[in-house]
Enzyme design. Structure first.
Site, short mmCIF file in Angstrom:
data_model
loop_
_atom_site.label_atom_id
_atom_site.label_comp_id
_atom_site.label_asym_id
_atom_site.label_seq_id
_atom_site.Cartn_x
_atom_site.Cartn_y
_atom_site.Cartn_z
N ASP A 284 -16.65 -6.47 -10.33
CA ASP A 284 -15.60 -6.72 -10.05
C ASP A 284 -15.11 -8.34 -10.59
O ASP A 284 -15.67 -9.33 -10.51
CB ASP A 284 -15.70 -6.97 -8.46
CG ASP A 284 -14.43 -7.12 -7.52
OD1 ASP A 284 -13.43 -6.58 -8.07
OD2 ASP A 284 -14.34 -8.14 -6.66
N ASP B 63 -11.92 -2.66 -2.75
CA ASP B 63 -10.90 -2.54 -3.75
C ASP B 63 -9.97 -1.10 -3.29
O ASP B 63 -8.81 -1.10 -3.26
CB ASP B 63 -11.40 -2.44 -5.31
CG ASP B 63 -11.65 -3.86 -5.67
OD1 ASP B 63 -11.40 -4.72 -4.79
OD2 ASP B 63 -12.29 -3.95 -6.66
N THR C 206 -9.30 -7.68 -13.01
CA THR C 206 -9.46 -7.83 -14.42
C THR C 206 -8.37 -7.65 -15.36
O THR C 206 -8.16 -8.43 -16.24
CB THR C 206 -10.48 -6.81 -14.70
OG1 THR C 206 -11.85 -7.17 -13.75
CG2 THR C 206 -11.10 -7.16 -16.32
#
Length: 560
Positions: free
Chosen positions: A67, A392, A101
């Site tokens: 993550d 998420d 990311t």
């Protein structure tokens, strides 16, 4: 002789001796290098075949994760410009829940492209203006190309949840977990919207990931306060009391002199009577179960057990809120104010053993508006990473239900944006056109990275993707497992529109802010040592170190 003549050409010193100052192109290069280093540190985690990072802190604590935002938080980055890129990931996490990311990698690539333009004598302000124009056009394109989704489209919602888990610890059981996530988010949806905080996550070490389950209700990590209380209550009327079932102490310090044992006995009986009245009040209103935010006196526990009432003390505020939403009860701050209308209902309230710990399960509630996901795994590290993946996934499903728009994954939006932005650049005058083209090139870092992380040839993959999009196939993306260009919508690889728009927006803002800095002045107590940059040269403020002050990485055991 005038004062000016006496001073001659001596410089006016306005900074303290300990301060360090880096100006002009040196400052820009330093900040860009720091931003790029942050992006590079998480780049290998991107995509379904992204790798994990092991982060070891100074006390020996270990975090193994894929993550982006977790990696950057744990890395203890000192450099101020690097922290601006870290903030991109935090904003992405708060706003959408996924795509951290992607946002950071795009931000780093925007800085990389800008560096080449600065070296070609394009002014940073011009680059910033071009980037902002490109970002606005990019959001416009994404909105036009978005695919509509409704709450009734359960299959698509499940695919969105699966996409968010892909490449993370939850992937081994993503089909089952995706359904649990969608069921959980749909359960907490109400007229006011979706508050994903109402989906609680309970981690249990033991069993396998496949043993994870959704409890339509609340699990309270407590036990009943007295062994003589019932283990389970069916068709329970639930009372919530945000206080203590204890005798109130006086607000002022008082001393009571007892001269006779009978007085002491009378004093104790009076306290006991007060506690008895409190319990009797709960019995009168019909409570079968009571959750208390504070303590419960031993004598009150005895009376509650006698009446067959299951009681839990020191329940957390979040637990009380969840119980209120689930059971329909109203949390009351004064026990005497509890009335029958304040009680909630649960078909079952029971103390159960899960993973070796006793917890209170409040289940069988009508139209649960607060639910609990029980996540199982073989080790602490597995369960922790599973929680991050599920978190998420919950975020993207909630975002999709609120916005009702999704985009294909697999690098498809980025390749399409790059294609259309290059066409848009022709309509932009002056040197800003170069910045728009650089923005388009920067976006292609996502499909290129997906290919690299999958062990594919990034150039071949990018050429194939461009050719497909040139032919009008907006949904064409890269299948990281086969290396083929496929229709991502048909493959079920989709993610919320807001994941991409937020990533573009926050990455652009951070990159343009860093580009516009041409002077860095560091106070003496912040100044680092010698910087080990690529040129091996100058001194540098905060953090020191070749990665622009990512000093905290020293304790990461070479994890990066």
């Amino acid at each position: 002789m005038s004062q000016r003549q006496r001073m001659g050409n001596q410089p006016m010193i306005v900074l303290s001796e300990d301060s360090q100052r880096t100006s002009g192109q040196d400052a820009q290069e330093m900040n860009i290098t720091a931003g790029k280093a942050v992006a590079e540190s998480v780049r290998t985690t991107l995509g379904p075949k992204g790798m994990d990072k092991m982060l070891v802190d100074s006390s020996g604590g270990v975090v193994v994760t894929n993550d982006g935002v977790t990696i950057l938080k744990e890395m203890d980055i000192d450099h101020p410009a690097a922290n601006m890129i870290v903030e991109v990931s935090e904003t992405q996490e708060e706003e959408v829940g996924d795509g951290t990311t992607t946002a950071v990698v795009v931000g780093g690539e925007l800085l990389d492209q800008a560096e080449e333009l600065v070296e070609s004598d394009v002014h940073p302000t011009t680059i910033a203006q071009g980037y902002r124009a490109a970002a606005e056009k990019a959001k416009e394109i994404l909105n036009e190309e978005a695919i509509e989704v409704t709450a009734d489209d359960y299959d698509t919602l499940t695919k969105i949840a699966e996409t968010a888990m892909t490449g993370k610890g939850a992937e081994t059981a993503k089909d089952q977990l995706a359904e649990l996530v969608v069921d959980a988010v749909l359960a907490v949806q109400d007229d006011t919207g979706i508050d994903t905080d109402n989906v609680s996550i309970e981690k249990v070490v033991g069993g396998s990931i496949e043993n994870s389950e959704l409890i339509e209700g609340v699990i309270v990590d407590k036990e009943r306060v007295n062994e003589n209380m019932p283990y389970a209550v069916e068709d329970a009327d639930v009372a919530l009391f945000d206080g203590a079932i204890e005798v109130k102490e006086t607000e002022i310090d008082a001393e009571v002199n007892v001269t006779d044992p009978d007085q002491l006995q009378q004093f104790m009986e009076q306290e006991e009577e007060q506690l008895r009245e409190m319990v009797d009040h709960l019995v009168d209103v019909g409570a079968d179960v009571v959750f208390v935010g504070d303590g419960i006196d031993d004598i009150a526990q005895h009376y509650l057990a006698q009446e067959g009432i299951l009681a839990v003390r020191r329940a957390k505020n979040d637990d009380l809120k969840g119980l209120a939403r689930s059971t329909g009860a109203t949390a009351v701050s004064a026990l005497e104010d509890i009335e029958e209308d304040d009680l909630g209902f649960a078909g079952s309230v029971a103390q159960k053993d899960i993973g070796g710990d006793e917890r209170i399960f409040v289940e069988d509630v009508e139209e649960a508006r607060s639910v609990t996901l029980v996540l199982r795994g073989g080790t602490d590290h597995v369960v922790d990473e599973l929680e991050r993946a599920i978190d998420d996934s919950i975020g993207v499903v909630g975002t999709t239900l609120l916005d009702g728009q999704v985009l294909p994954g697999g690098g498809a939006p980025e390749v399409e944006l790059a294609l259309q932005l290059r066409q848009f650049a022709d309509s932009v005058g002056g040197r800003e056109q170069l910045a728009v083209e650089a923005f388009a090139d920067a976006l292609e870092v996502i499909p290129r990275t997906l290919a690299e992380n999958a062990g594919l040839d990034p150039i071949d993959s990018l050429v194939d993707l461009r050719a497909s999009h040139d032919g009008g196939d907006f949904t064409s993306g890269l299948n990281a497992y086969t290396g083929e260009v496929v229709d991502m919508e048909e493959e079920g690889v989709v993610e919320p529109l807001r994941v991409k728009t937020q990533a573009v927006e926050s990455a652009t803002e951070a990159a343009t802010m860093i580009l516009r800095i041409d002077d860095v002045i560091a106070a003496g107590d912040l100044a680092g040592g010698q910087v080990g940059d690529d040129d091996g040269g100058d001194e540098m403020p905060p953090g020191g170190g070749g990665m622009g002050g990512m000093g905290g990485m020293g304790g990461m055991g070479g994890a990066m």
